[in-house]
Scaffold this motif. Structure first.
Motif, PDB file in Angstrom:
ATOM      1  N   ASP A  44      -7.103  -0.763  13.549  1.00 47.77           N
ATOM      2  CA  ASP A  44      -6.443   0.526  13.368  1.00 47.77           C
ATOM      3  C   ASP A  44      -6.578   1.024  11.934  1.00 47.77           C
ATOM      4  N   ALA A  45      -6.554   0.110  10.956  1.00 51.49           N
ATOM      5  CA  ALA A  45      -6.688   0.503   9.556  1.00 51.49           C
ATOM      6  C   ALA A  45      -8.067   1.082   9.281  1.00 51.49           C
ATOM      7  N   VAL A  46      -9.104   0.466   9.834  1.00 48.33           N
ATOM      8  CA  VAL A  46     -10.463   0.982   9.647  1.00 48.33           C
ATOM      9  C   VAL A  46     -10.596   2.364  10.278  1.00 48.33           C
ATOM     10  N   LEU A  47     -10.098   2.531  11.498  1.00 41.84           N
ATOM     11  CA  LEU A  47     -10.183   3.840  12.145  1.00 41.84           C
ATOM     12  C   LEU A  47      -9.434   4.900  11.355  1.00 41.84           C
ATOM     13  N   ALA A  48      -8.259   4.547  10.851  1.00 41.47           N
ATOM     14  CA  ALA A  48      -7.480   5.507  10.061  1.00 41.47           C
ATOM     15  C   ALA A  48      -8.243   5.915   8.811  1.00 41.47           C
ATOM     16  N   ALA A  49      -8.879   4.947   8.150  1.00 41.17           N
ATOM     17  CA  ALA A  49      -9.627   5.252   6.930  1.00 41.17           C
ATOM     18  C   ALA A  49     -10.823   6.153   7.233  1.00 41.17           C
ATOM     19  N   VAL A  50     -11.533   5.876   8.330  1.00 39.17           N
ATOM     20  CA  VAL A  50     -12.682   6.696   8.693  1.00 39.17           C
ATOM     21  C   VAL A  50     -12.240   8.119   9.018  1.00 39.17           C
ATOM     22  N   LYS A  51     -11.128   8.267   9.723  1.00 39.01           N
ATOM     23  CA  LYS A  51     -10.626   9.608  10.031  1.00 39.01           C
ATOM     24  C   LYS A  51     -10.229  10.340   8.750  1.00 39.01           C
ATOM     25  N   ALA A  52      -9.645   9.605   7.781  1.00 31.95           N
ATOM     26  CA  ALA A  52      -9.310  10.231   6.500  1.00 31.95           C
ATOM     27  C   ALA A  52     -10.580  10.707   5.801  1.00 31.95           C
ATOM     28  N   ALA A  53     -11.642   9.911   5.875  1.00 31.95           N
ATOM     29  CA  ALA A  53     -12.909  10.289   5.245  1.00 31.95           C
ATOM     30  C   ALA A  53     -13.467  11.571   5.847  1.00 31.95           C
ATOM     31  N   ARG A  54     -13.228  11.777   7.127  1.00 28.52           N
ATOM     32  CA  ARG A  54     -13.737  12.968   7.812  1.00 28.52           C
ATOM     33  C   ARG A  54     -12.741  14.128   7.783  1.00 28.52           C
TER      34      ARG A  54
END
Length: 252
Positions: A141-151
């Motif tokens: 979940d942390a990785v997905l959250a970070a990727v969404k923040a990047a986008r």
């Protein structure tokens, strides 16, 4: 029957007042073989407060689903409107949890009398195994959250970042259960509550920079929880931290 307090909360002792109605219902139902009260209501008045639920188990010679539905109807008509409920069904039993409008809580489990052999006992899972799954879910979940923040997807990034404290608190609950030897905790105000208190300082993840800050914060707290309570579960979070650095650098 006792009535709600002026604040709208159920009064102390309501559980014992409700028991005669439940026993009368069981006595009038030809398919009910047995009714047993469980939990604090079975332990005596000293174990009860207004927050205690009324927990009982019924053994039935008929379909558990039908009997559970009948009881829900009885509770609604005789004890008060149902505010909310949950239900779990399987082949041989039904569990329903009712919250009445005045916030009295009644839990009923209906078991089939035709099941003579008890189900084989499932050995408790090792704490190490449970924690490994929790840490894995946290990282994902942390990785997905970070990727969404990047986008720049604040909606989903915030949603995923808000999952992280939940994983962390579940890990603390698992560790508390390990140390106390039970998953039944009637009262809080223990040292374990401090792990919840720490999360009050977490950044609110409602912008891309705040999402990565929240991920860092919760990862730091999770590391300290595991290092203090389960050192064997501490892992390498460098891939996640490197991702957060990259996201922050791209946004700068």
């Amino acid at each position: 029957m006792t009535t709600p307090t002026a604040q709208g909360l159920p009064p102390v002792g309501w559980q014992h007042d409700a028991l005669p109605l439940l026993r009368a219902w069981a006595a009038a139902e030809p398919h009910i073989r047995d009714l047993r009260v469980h939990g604090s209501a079975a332990e005596g008045a000293e174990g009860l407060d207004r927050w205690s639920d009324l927990d009982f188990v019924v053994t039935s010679s008929s379909a558990p689903q039908t009997l559970a539905d009948d009881f829900a109807g009885l509770a609604s008509s005789s004890l008060g409107p149902i505010y909310t409920s949950s239900r779990i069904d399987d082949e041989h039993s039904v569990g329903i949890r009712l919250v009445l409008r005045d916030l009295r809580r009644i839990d009923l489990t209906v078991r089939s009398a035709t099941v003579r052999e008890p189900a084989p006992a499932v050995p408790p899972r090792e704490t190490r195994e449970v924690l490994a799954e929790l840490v894995n879910a946290y990282r994902f979940d942390a990785v997905l959250a970070a990727v969404k923040a990047a986008r720049g997807d604040v909606l989903i990034g915030s949603h995923m970042a808000l999952q992280l404290p939940r994983h962390l608190l579940v890990a603390a609950m698992v560790l508390r259960d390990r140390d106390t030897g039970t998953n039944h905790h009637r009262h809080g105000h223990t040292a374990w509550d401090s792990w919840a208190h720490r999360l009050a300082a977490a950044p609110q993840p409602y912008s891309p920079p705040a999402i990565t800050a929240a991920i860092r914060f919760h990862t730091h707290v999770l590391h300290h929880l595991l290092a203090e309570q389960a050192p064997e579960a501490v892992g390498d979070e460098q891939p996640l931290l490197a991702l957060l650095d990259a996201v922050d650098s791209a946004a700068a």
